[in-house]
Design an enzyme around this catalytic site. Structure first.
Site, PDB file in Angstrom:
ATOM      1  N   LYS A 175       0.871  -1.194   0.000  1.00 15.51           N
ATOM      2  CA  LYS A 175       0.000   0.000   0.000  1.00 15.51           C
ATOM      3  C   LYS A 175       0.892   1.223   0.000  1.00 15.51           C
ATOM      4  CE  LYS A 175      -4.578   0.714   0.494  1.00 15.51           C
ATOM      5  NZ  LYS A 175      -5.674  -0.227   0.197  1.00 15.51           N
TER       6      LYS A 175
HETATM    7  P1  NAD Z   1     -13.192   7.636  -2.218  1.00 16.15           P
HETATM    8  O1  NAD Z   1     -12.152   8.657  -1.991  1.00 16.15           O
HETATM    9  O2  NAD Z   1     -13.718   7.434  -3.599  1.00 16.15           O
HETATM   10  O3  NAD Z   1     -14.444   7.952  -1.248  1.00 16.15           O
HETATM   11  C1  NAD Z   1     -14.320   8.103   0.132  1.00 16.15           C
HETATM   12  C2  NAD Z   1     -15.666   8.480   0.713  1.00 16.15           C
HETATM   13  O4  NAD Z   1     -15.540   8.500   2.147  1.00 16.15           O
HETATM   14  C3  NAD Z   1     -16.145   9.881   0.307  1.00 16.15           C
HETATM   15  O5  NAD Z   1     -17.551   9.848   0.119  1.00 16.15           O
HETATM   16  C4  NAD Z   1     -15.809  10.732   1.537  1.00 16.15           C
HETATM   17  O6  NAD Z   1     -16.646  11.865   1.692  1.00 16.15           O
HETATM   18  C5  NAD Z   1     -16.049   9.729   2.650  1.00 16.15           C
HETATM   19  N1  NAD Z   1     -15.356  10.080   3.896  1.00 16.15           N
HETATM   20  C6  NAD Z   1     -14.071  10.475   4.051  1.00 16.15           C
HETATM   21  N2  NAD Z   1     -13.831  10.778   5.344  1.00 16.15           N
HETATM   22  C7  NAD Z   1     -14.981  10.563   6.014  1.00 16.15           C
HETATM   23  C8  NAD Z   1     -15.385  10.705   7.377  1.00 16.15           C
HETATM   24  N3  NAD Z   1     -14.526  11.110   8.311  1.00 16.15           N
HETATM   25  N4  NAD Z   1     -16.659  10.399   7.705  1.00 16.15           N
HETATM   26  C9  NAD Z   1     -17.531   9.988   6.769  1.00 16.15           C
HETATM   27  N5  NAD Z   1     -17.219   9.833   5.476  1.00 16.15           N
HETATM   28  C10 NAD Z   1     -15.961  10.118   5.104  1.00 16.15           C
HETATM   29  O7  NAD Z   1     -12.605   6.257  -1.636  1.00 16.15           O
HETATM   30  P2  NAD Z   1     -12.989   4.754  -2.045  1.00 16.15           P
HETATM   31  O8  NAD Z   1     -12.058   4.288  -3.106  1.00 16.15           O
HETATM   32  O9  NAD Z   1     -14.467   4.644  -2.241  1.00 16.15           O
HETATM   33  O10 NAD Z   1     -12.565   3.964  -0.713  1.00 16.15           O
HETATM   34  C11 NAD Z   1     -13.415   3.906   0.438  1.00 16.15           C
HETATM   35  C12 NAD Z   1     -12.924   2.826   1.382  1.00 16.15           C
HETATM   36  O11 NAD Z   1     -12.901   1.563   0.711  1.00 16.15           O
HETATM   37  C13 NAD Z   1     -11.499   3.015   1.905  1.00 16.15           C
HETATM   38  O12 NAD Z   1     -11.425   2.518   3.222  1.00 16.15           O
HETATM   39  C14 NAD Z   1     -10.672   2.157   0.962  1.00 16.15           C
HETATM   40  O13 NAD Z   1      -9.439   1.768   1.538  1.00 16.15           O
HETATM   41  C15 NAD Z   1     -11.614   0.988   0.792  1.00 16.15           C
HETATM   42  N6  NAD Z   1     -11.361   0.191  -0.408  1.00 16.15           N
HETATM   43  C16 NAD Z   1     -11.366   0.756  -1.644  1.00 16.15           C
HETATM   44  C17 NAD Z   1     -11.167  -0.038  -2.759  1.00 16.15           C
HETATM   45  C18 NAD Z   1     -11.250   0.522  -4.162  1.00 16.15           C
HETATM   46  O14 NAD Z   1     -11.237  -0.277  -5.105  1.00 16.15           O
HETATM   47  N7  NAD Z   1     -11.372   1.834  -4.358  1.00 16.15           N
HETATM   48  C19 NAD Z   1     -10.926  -1.413  -2.610  1.00 16.15           C
HETATM   49  C20 NAD Z   1     -10.939  -1.973  -1.328  1.00 16.15           C
HETATM   50  C21 NAD Z   1     -11.169  -1.147  -0.234  1.00 16.15           C
END
Ligand code: NAD
Length: 508
Positions: A175
């Site tokens: 990561k």
């Molecule tokens: P992203 O940046 O597209 O979206 C993040 C979302 O979380 C946004 O809506 C933001 O407003 C919200 N957020 C941020 N801080 C916050 C808070 N303090 N309280 C409430 N909401 C909050 O990110 P993403 O790619 O959708 O990833 C989201 C989660 O999923 C992360 O934990 C990431 O590690 C995990 N994840 C993502 C993927 C992927 O393929 N993108 C894969 C596995 C896991």
């Protein structure tokens, strides 16, 4: 001299590793394998620099009186790029044709008084943690966020090692990312910072060594910049598309990758409903995070007949007991240039509520799809749901876990629930190697089969139910007693990883 107790030296990484240690004890993990997995193989911390554009910053109210007589300036409409922090980027060519009146570096525009901040060089702290490669190349996302640290990346890299083993894809865990709030930079600045990040990363990674992907704050566009920087000028550039996954399908990305994490989460949720003898149709969901994972999960769950009745993100929460129109919310958040924070706030089809009220909305399922550490013991004690399916990485604290278990709220742990992303990243990587392009139906069919089989094995471990079916066998993994689902997932990961060390042995 102050001696720190083990308690006071706890951090997000060591806390997350408690599940690892508990499962390692349960399976009697080989002591040397335990040492190998306890800390990452490599921790890279480095710095990238970039020159930023000039900015216009709104003037302090106290200072405004001093410029009462300053005449208004006029700029071309495209000279300014608005940022989420209230500032504007002044485009490098933005002053062409301008009518300017400047006093002490202050100008007056229709929106008010602004101070011109000179573009400066800036340095950004950057990371890439390579946790383990026993099962294959390091694999994991790239996060651009202001609240990252070595410990956060160590935790996320270790989670990738467990996740790739659970998904049974031939990768290890890694990561990385940059300490930056991307919403405060223009696209050309983010491109420059990303190119420099990859410039520094290039000696440490490769399509068969370490393969980044998108995570919070990055997307397919960032992956395209990373691919370009890695392969620029290389003779065999076309063989290097697998250096990153999560690319646009038109440049070697996989169909279905953008939605894969949300899709995998929805497949796990579907399996849970079937297992409980319940219907998704009409079931109520509350969702935290409406980014890549959250928005895709919302669209797919709605298509399955579920109702998203409340959404919380970094800037606010919304609620509609009749079900939120997800397509309209996607348009409001992701296709609306005026919504600089990309927030659900201000959505006309729902009422605004407080974050405290969000957690207490009664529903069948909570989908945390934002950041880590959100479901604390206190939050868990207030939830009015039957099940939590973790789209985000590490959204539940150990105390939150205990409270959920005590309240008999079911849990689909992150390392299986959000493994759809890395599974389809693997499909993208194979397609790149073979120069193939699969259809979305093919991708989703493979994903469904893979994620549901692995989820069933985890359920069997949790319930102490050894089974052998044409699709999978859980018999080698069950422990002879029931365990919590998070432990069960870790047991599956550790047994699969340990096999590599025990069968291949250790190189000296
Ligand atoms: P992203 O940046 O597209 O979206 C993040 C979302 O979380 C946004 O809506 C933001 O407003 C919200 N957020 C941020 N801080 C916050 C808070 N303090 N309280 C409430 N909401 C909050 O990110 P993403 O790619 O959708 O990833 C989201 C989660 O999923 C992360 O934990 C990431 O590690 C995990 N994840 C993502 C993927 C992927 O393929 N993108 C894969 C596995 C896991």
């Amino acid at each position: 001299m102050k001696v720190s107790s083990p308690e006071s030296s706890k951090n997000v990484f060591t806390e997350a590793m408690e599940v690892f240690h508990a499962a390692a004890d349960l399976v009697g993990l080989d002591p040397r394998v335990r040492l190998e997995l306890e800390e990452p193989d490599y921790e890279h911390i480095f710095y990238v620099t970039a020159v930023l554009n000039d900015r216009l910053a709104p003037l302090d109210e106290k200072e405004e009186a001093r410029y009462g007589k300053l005449a208004a300036s006029s700029l071309r409409p495209d000279a300014l790029i608005p940022l989420a922090n209230g500032k504007f980027i002044l485009r490098p060519d933005g002053l062409r044709g301008a009518d300017l009146h400047v006093e002490n570096g202050v100008i007056r525009l229709p929106g008010g008084l602004y101070r011109i901040e000179e573009g400066q060089s800036r340095r950004f702290k950057s990371y890439r943690i390579q946790h383990n490669q026993a099962r294959g190349p390091y694999k994991g996302g790239t996060r651009y966020h202001q609240a990252v640290s070595l410990d956060v990346f160590k935790m996320l890299a270790a989670e990738m090692t467990w996740k790739t083993a659970i998904a049974d894809v031939p990768f290890g865990g890694g990561k990385g990312g940059i300490k930056i709030d991307p919403r405060e930079y223009s696209k050309d600045e983010l491109e420059a910072i990303t190119l420099r990040y990859m410039y520094k990363l290039k000696p440490m990674i490769g399509p068969d060594i370490d393969i980044p992907a998108p995570d919070v704050g990055t997307n397919g566009e960032v992956m395209a910049w990373m691919f370009r920087q890695f392969s620029d000028g290389e003779r065999e550039r076309h063989t290097m598309r697998g250096i990153v996954t999560g690319k646009d399908p038109r440049i070697g990305g996989s169909e279905g990758r953008a939605k894969a994490t949300g899709q995998g989460l929805a497949f796990c949720v579907e399996e849970w409903f079937q297992d409980q003898g319940l219907q998704i149709k009409g079931a109520r969901f509350i969702l935290q995070g409406f980014g890549n994972v959250g928005a895709a999960a919302a669209e797919i769950i709605t298509a399955m007949g579920g109702k998203i009745i409340a959404v919380n993100d970094a800037d606010g929460s919304i609620f509609n007991p009749d079900g939120i129109d997800v397509a309209a919310l996607v348009a409001h958040v992701h296709q609306n240039k005026a919504n600089l924070k990309r927030s659900v706030l201000g959505f006309a089809g729902a009422q605004a509520i407080s974050k405290a009220d969000f957690w207490e909305v009664e529903a069948e399922v909570l989908l945390p799809c934002a950041l880590g550490g959100e479901i604390t013991g206190e939050v868990a004690s207030k939830l009015k749901v039957k099940m939590v399916a973790e789209g985000a990485n590490h959204p539940t604290t150990p105390e939150g876990d205990e409270v959920l278990a005590g309240r008999k709220i079911d849990l689909i742990p992150d390392i299986i629930a959000n493994s759809g992303g890395v599974t389809v990243s693997y499909y993208e990587w194979i397609q790149n190697k073979r120069m193939e392009h699969w259809t979305e139906a093919e991708v989703n069919a493979r994903l469904e089969k893979a994620i549901k089989s692995n989820y069933r094995i985890i359920n069997d471990i949790a319930r102490n139910r050894p089974r052998r079916t044409p699709e999978f066998s859980s018999a080698p993994f069950v422990l002879g007693k029931e365990v919590p689902s998070r432990t069960a997932a870790m047991v599956l990961a550790l047994k699969r990883i340990e096999a590599h060390y025990l069968i291949e042995g250790f190189s000296q």
